[in-house]
Design a protein around this motif. Structure first.
Motif, mmCIF file in Angstrom:
data_model
loop_
_atom_site.group_PDB
_atom_site.id
_atom_site.type_symbol
_atom_site.label_atom_id
_atom_site.label_comp_id
_atom_site.label_asym_id
_atom_site.label_seq_id
_atom_site.Cartn_x
_atom_site.Cartn_y
_atom_site.Cartn_z
ATOM 1 N N ARG A 239 0.825 -1.209 0.000
ATOM 2 C CA ARG A 239 0.000 0.000 0.000
ATOM 3 C C ARG A 239 0.863 1.265 0.000
ATOM 4 N NH1 ARG A 239 -3.512 2.582 -2.306
ATOM 5 N NH2 ARG A 239 -4.707 4.095 -1.072
ATOM 6 N N THR A 240 2.008 1.230 0.666
ATOM 7 C CA THR A 240 2.933 2.366 0.644
ATOM 8 C C THR A 240 3.411 2.629 -0.775
ATOM 9 O OG1 THR A 240 3.655 1.908 2.910
ATOM 10 C CG2 THR A 240 5.118 3.255 1.553
ATOM 11 N N LEU A 241 3.726 1.568 -1.499
ATOM 12 C CA LEU A 241 4.148 1.716 -2.893
ATOM 13 C C LEU A 241 3.017 2.289 -3.740
ATOM 14 C CD1 LEU A 241 6.385 1.193 -5.009
ATOM 15 C CD2 LEU A 241 5.359 -1.065 -5.380
ATOM 16 N N GLU A 242 1.791 1.823 -3.523
ATOM 17 C CA GLU A 242 0.649 2.348 -4.268
ATOM 18 C C GLU A 242 0.464 3.843 -4.011
ATOM 19 O OE1 GLU A 242 -2.106 -1.737 -4.361
ATOM 20 O OE2 GLU A 242 -2.611 -0.075 -3.009
ATOM 21 N N LEU A 243 0.607 4.253 -2.773
ATOM 22 C CA LEU A 243 0.480 5.677 -2.439
ATOM 23 C C LEU A 243 1.567 6.492 -3.123
ATOM 24 C CD1 LEU A 243 -0.384 5.453 1.375
ATOM 25 C CD2 LEU A 243 -1.933 6.050 -0.505
ATOM 26 N N ASP A 244 2.756 5.924 -3.230
ATOM 27 C CA ASP A 244 3.836 6.612 -3.923
ATOM 28 C C ASP A 244 3.520 6.736 -5.413
ATOM 29 O OD1 ASP A 244 6.652 7.709 -3.739
ATOM 30 O OD2 ASP A 244 6.947 6.155 -5.270
ATOM 31 N N ASP A 245 2.989 5.673 -6.001
ATOM 32 C CA ASP A 245 2.597 5.730 -7.417
ATOM 33 C C ASP A 245 1.543 6.811 -7.634
ATOM 34 O OD1 ASP A 245 4.332 3.670 -8.058
ATOM 35 O OD2 ASP A 245 2.784 2.110 -7.986
ATOM 36 N N GLU A 246 0.596 6.886 -6.712
ATOM 37 C CA GLU A 246 -0.455 7.903 -6.825
ATOM 38 C C GLU A 246 0.140 9.304 -6.709
ATOM 39 O OE1 GLU A 246 -3.315 7.005 -3.810
ATOM 40 O OE2 GLU A 246 -3.727 4.988 -4.592
ATOM 41 N N ILE B 70 3.161 10.276 -7.495
ATOM 42 C CA ILE B 70 3.884 10.589 -8.731
ATOM 43 C C ILE B 70 2.903 10.996 -9.832
ATOM 44 C CG2 ILE B 70 5.300 9.608 -10.576
ATOM 45 C CD1 ILE B 70 6.634 7.833 -8.450
ATOM 46 N N ALA B 71 1.809 10.218 -9.958
ATOM 47 C CA ALA B 71 0.818 10.498 -11.009
ATOM 48 C C ALA B 71 0.167 11.862 -10.821
ATOM 49 C CB ALA B 71 -0.241 9.399 -11.017
ATOM 50 N N GLN B 72 0.021 12.280 -9.572
ATOM 51 C CA GLN B 72 -0.659 13.550 -9.280
ATOM 52 C C GLN B 72 0.312 14.707 -9.064
ATOM 53 O OE1 GLN B 72 -3.224 12.707 -5.933
ATOM 54 N NE2 GLN B 72 -4.173 10.939 -6.962
ATOM 55 N N GLY B 73 1.609 14.448 -9.223
ATOM 56 C CA GLY B 73 2.603 15.493 -9.089
ATOM 57 C C GLY B 73 2.809 15.966 -7.665
ATOM 58 N N ARG B 74 2.494 15.098 -6.689
ATOM 59 C CA ARG B 74 2.669 15.477 -5.288
ATOM 60 C C ARG B 74 4.014 14.965 -4.784
ATOM 61 N NH1 ARG B 74 -0.218 12.691 -2.379
ATOM 62 N NH2 ARG B 74 -1.487 11.405 -3.793
ATOM 63 N N GLU B 75 4.337 15.322 -3.537
ATOM 64 C CA GLU B 75 5.587 14.871 -2.910
ATOM 65 C C GLU B 75 5.599 13.353 -2.808
ATOM 66 O OE1 GLU B 75 8.044 15.402 1.327
ATOM 67 O OE2 GLU B 75 6.155 16.479 0.978
ATOM 68 N N ARG B 76 6.747 12.768 -3.114
ATOM 69 C CA ARG B 76 6.884 11.317 -3.071
ATOM 70 C C ARG B 76 6.635 10.772 -1.664
ATOM 71 N NH1 ARG B 76 10.288 8.915 -7.010
ATOM 72 N NH2 ARG B 76 9.721 6.946 -5.974
ATOM 73 N N VAL B 77 6.061 9.587 -1.595
ATOM 74 C CA VAL B 77 5.886 8.884 -0.319
ATOM 75 C C VAL B 77 7.150 8.115 0.028
ATOM 76 C CG1 VAL B 77 4.560 7.100 0.890
ATOM 77 C CG2 VAL B 77 3.382 8.740 -0.607
ATOM 78 N N LEU B 78 7.788 7.540 -0.968
ATOM 79 C CA LEU B 78 9.052 6.834 -0.752
ATOM 80 C C LEU B 78 10.197 7.833 -0.635
ATOM 81 C CD1 LEU B 78 8.844 3.824 -3.244
ATOM 82 C CD2 LEU B 78 7.967 3.998 -0.905
ATOM 83 N N ASP B 79 11.255 7.426 0.055
ATOM 84 C CA ASP B 79 12.472 8.234 0.128
ATOM 85 C C ASP B 79 13.356 7.842 -1.057
ATOM 86 O OD1 ASP B 79 14.908 9.427 0.709
ATOM 87 O OD2 ASP B 79 14.697 9.165 2.878
ATOM 88 N N ALA B 80 13.100 8.480 -2.180
ATOM 89 C CA ALA B 80 13.779 8.106 -3.421
ATOM 90 C C ALA B 80 15.287 8.301 -3.327
ATOM 91 C CB ALA B 80 13.201 8.906 -4.589
ATOM 92 N N ASP B 81 15.726 9.338 -2.635
ATOM 93 C CA ASP B 81 17.167 9.589 -2.517
ATOM 94 C C ASP B 81 17.843 8.479 -1.720
ATOM 95 O OD1 ASP B 81 16.955 11.903 -3.967
ATOM 96 O OD2 ASP B 81 16.825 13.216 -2.212
#
Length: 774
Positions: free
Chosen positions: A298-305, A307-318
């Motif tokens: 579910r955390t990954l799904e929220l991150d995908d959402e 990204i799609a909506q141009g909001r701040e990432r949920v995952l710590d991409a760095d």
């Protein structure tokens, strides 16, 4: 026993944990153990800079220099050791082994401290006195006549200090084997084997300072009020400053609901308390893996959402890009994972997974702690991997106020492993040990606990030496473990008090009484201190305060050194020199292990020192040089699932657990007040709907039998049904009473830990009760 039975009752407990109830039970234990006034006053020196270290749990002290700080269970452990009751040679003269075997584990504990070395006499079925010198010669004789050093096994409990443990492992490796079954094999081995693959070190990444900074605490498979009461102080402070605390446990434990701090005058005088957990998630037994994977999905799904909506990432991409390896494969596995499978396997609703995910992603600094509710399952290592994966997704490792926090049991179980009590030692450690002491250590992996029992049963291991603990009652498959110990030529137990392991003996058998942590240890006229490492890698020294229970006691370190001297001689190692000055042992540890530089100087400072944990500093000691995401599928072919296919809803999954008046296998009393059980131990906690479905009612007596495929009947009879808040299909009961139900080879993948939290059993009406009724 009839008097105890008449007091048996089930009375739901509606008070907060701690508080006046804890004070009452502290007083009861001090009176029951007949703790003398001088010994009573030493409690105020417990966990103090100039005092002694609690012989109980491995929860750390705040810089080991806090004001008057001890917990109810710590007092029980100290009172049991400081008791004025004695087990003398006269006691053994009056009791055969057969008569002692008829007593309960609680009754054996209540006899008090052992005073003299004893040897078993088969003609009289009694233990009789033996001198220390003759005891050491008997051990050496048995060891030296073995045709292979691997025919001996050397057990260690977590009560042994670093000094005794280091000398023990050095002796055994110079003897020629890596057979080191130890208590870690039965509790946190999944942690020790799981974390190196993900973050590079088999230890936690947090300190108490991180608990002060965390805004979210996830407590997995753990009951702090009973197992680590001082942890409740940290949780209380976290709750008071607004941190979110979540309990993830099949049982809704009272200590995680509310806590009255006995050291808070305000709470004690006003009868008030502090709310601890705000959310309770109750997965079914073995459901943690699917639950954690569901939160990760579910955390990954929220991150995908996002990204799609141009909001701040949920995952710590760095963090993922700079510090991790394998994320893409892990993410692919999460995306392919079926939601319904996760819900079914976790035993919780999609809404509960959503709730836990929302708490996790809203946290900026998240600590995940876990106990044996995570580690005693078939897929426990995979669960540790998944928990690491989850925290790595948002960079919650190697950051202030965040990290992985396995909470160990016994006071020095982690320290023992650090200084070499390890049946699978690294080649680097063996190289350095061999170089420091000019010998070639054995390179083959040794035996763990389960393998040791099996090798005894097959007649391969003939000598067993136990440095502390109660081996036969801690291990699974109790009747088979009994048979295993009885097949030995020699059994030796280094111990403070009488327990059942001393009664399940080899052809020759020794009981060697040792000093306790609370007692003054003088060698060559100089008081000696022992060091331990707690769950958060703090190393500190402590000195006993009480007069020894007997003039004929030896320290654990001195006993081990004398065994080594008698067996190997002292041409290469001055074993007795080590026994006379523990500073010399610490110098030896420093010469072999990184992190112990200036060992003696650093432990002289209040609070000791912290052993560096590389992953805490985002240094990854893995093959990839990074923290590794490790994907895992949900396991479908399991003993529980196969048993369910045969027996349907009649099949229950058993978890073994301990009561509040118990520490490991030591039974202090017959109450478990937070669960409402008084004066008895043979109870089984069952969901009310399951009680009705099975055709029983609360208060009925049942027998339990294991569903296993090896043709061996495993039973535990006459348990009282107690209705309890536990998931459907799951039941709980105390160990060691239910250890006979745990098959020897029902173990975790990779770690080989007994799966004591997931045993398939059937319940039938108690044959004994039916006979009485007839």
């Amino acid at each position: 026993m009839e008097k105890l039975k008449s007091k048996a009752s089930i009375e739901p407990y509606h008070h907060a944990a701690g508080g006046w109830g804890a004070v009452k039970y502290v007083a009861i234990n001090l009176i029951k153990e007949k703790v003398a006034g001088g010994n009573y006053r030493t409690l105020f020196k417990q966990n103090q800079p100039e005092g002694f270290d609690c012989p109980g749990c491995a929860w750390p002290d705040r810089e080991h220099a806090s004001t008057f700080e001890f917990c109810e269970n710590g007092v029980k452990a100290v009172a049991a050791e400081a008791t004025t009751k004695r087990v003398t040679p006269a006691f053994f003269e009056a009791n055969t082994v057969a008569t002692l075997m008829a007593q309960s584990d609680y009754e054996l504990e209540q006899h008090g401290r052992l005073t003299d070395p004893m040897v078993y006499d088969a003609q009289t079925d009694k233990y009789v006195p033996i001198s220390w010198d003759h005891a050491f010669k008997l051990i050496a004789s048995h060891l030296n006549k073995l045709d292979n050093p691997a025919r001996a096994a050397f057990y260690t409990s977590g009560r042994a200090g670093n000094e005794a443990a280091f000398v023990y492992q050095l002796f055994v490796r110079m003897f020629g084997t890596n057979n080191f079954p130890d208590c870690s094999n039965m509790c946190h081995e999944a942690t020790s084997r799981g974390l190196p693959a993900t973050v590079g070190v088999g230890k936690g990444t947090v300190t108490l300072h991180d608990f002060e900074q965390a805004d979210t605490l996830l407590i997995f498979g753990q009951n702090p009020a009973t197992n680590h009461p001082r942890m409740l102080g940290e949780l209380r402070e976290a709750s008071k400053r607004g941190a979110v605390i979540v309990s993830i446990n099949p049982l809704r434990e009272r200590g995680l609901e509310r806590f009255t701090d006995p050291q808070s005058m305000l709470e004690m005088l006003t009868m008030s308390s502090t709310k601890i957990a705000s959310t309770f998630i109750q997965p079914k037994l073995g459901g943690d893996f699917a639950l954690i994977k569901g939160v990760a999905k579910r955390t990954l799904e929220l991150d995908d959402e996002a990204i799609a909506q141009g909001r701040e990432r949920v995952l710590d991409a760095d963090f993922i890009a700079q510090h991790t390896h394998g994320f893409d494969a892990f993410a692919d596995d999460l995306r392919m994972q079926d939601w319904q499978e996760l819900i079914d396997e976790a035993g919780v609703s999609r809404e509960h997974i959503e709730t836990l995910t929302r708490i996790y992603v809203n946290g900026k600094r998240v600590i995940a702690t876990w106990g044996m509710g995570i580690t005693q399952h078939k897929h426990s290592v995979q669960t540790v991997h998944m928990l690491s994966n989850l925290l790595m997704m948002r960079g919650n490792i190697g950051r202030e106020g965040a990290g992985l926090c396995p909470v160990r049991g016994h006071s020095n179980v982690q320290g023992n492993r650090t200084v070499g009590i390890e049946e699978q030692p690294s080649q680097e450690f063996l190289d350095r040990l061999g170089k420091a002491f000019n010998f070639e250590p054995p390179r083959e992996h040794g035996l763990d606990v389960v393998e040791t029992v099996q090798e005894m049963l097959e007649g391969h291991v003939k000598v067993f030496i136990g440095l502390g603990g109660n081996f036969v009652m801690a291990t699974p498959d109790t009747p088979r473990t009994f048979d295993a110990l009885r097949s030995c030529d020699l059994t030796v137990h280094i111990t403070t008090k009488l327990n059942r392991s001393h009664l399940i003996h080899g052809k020759d058998a020794l009981i060697l009484p040792t000093l306790g942590r609370t007692e003054i240890d003088v060698q060559n006229g100089v008081p000696q201190g022992v060091t331990v490492e707690d769950s958060m890698s703090m190393v500190h020294i402590s000195y006993g305060m009480n007069k020894p229970a007997s003039k004929n006691l030896m320290s654990e370190t001195a006993i081990v050194a004398n065994i080594a001297h008698a067996t190997l001689g002292s041409d290469k190692i001055d074993w007795l020199g080590y026994a006379s000055d523990y500073d010399r042992i610490r110098d030896a540890i420093e010469s072999v292990l990184d992190g112990f530089e200036n060992y003696n100087e650093r432990i002289a400072q209040p609070g000791g020192f912290h052993l560096r944990v590389a992953s805490r500093e985002r240094e990854w000691l893995t093959d990839t040089g990074k923290a590794n995401f490790i994907p895992h599928k949900v396991q479908r072919d399991t003993p529980i699932r196969r048993a369910k296919q045969l027996h349907g809803d009649q099949l229950m999954t058993l978890m073994t657990t301990r009561s509040h008046d118990q520490y490991n296998t030591t039974i202090y009393a017959l109450d478990d007040r937070y669960r409402g059980v008084f004066g008895q131990r043979r109870v089984v906690f069952i969901n009310p709907e399951d009680i009705e479905m099975l055709g029983f009612k609360a208060g009925d007596w049942v027998d339990m039998s294991t569903v296993w495929d090896d043709g061996i009947e495993r039973r535990a009879n006459r348990f009282l049904i107690v209705a309890y808040d536990i998931p459907r299909g799951c039941i709980g009961a105390y160990y060691p009473e239910t250890n006979p139900l745990v098959p020897l080879h029902s173990t975790g993948d990779i770690c080989n830990t007994p799966t004591s939290k997931s045993i398939p059993v059937l319940l039938t009406r108690s044959q004994e009760e039916m006979a009485l009724a007839a």
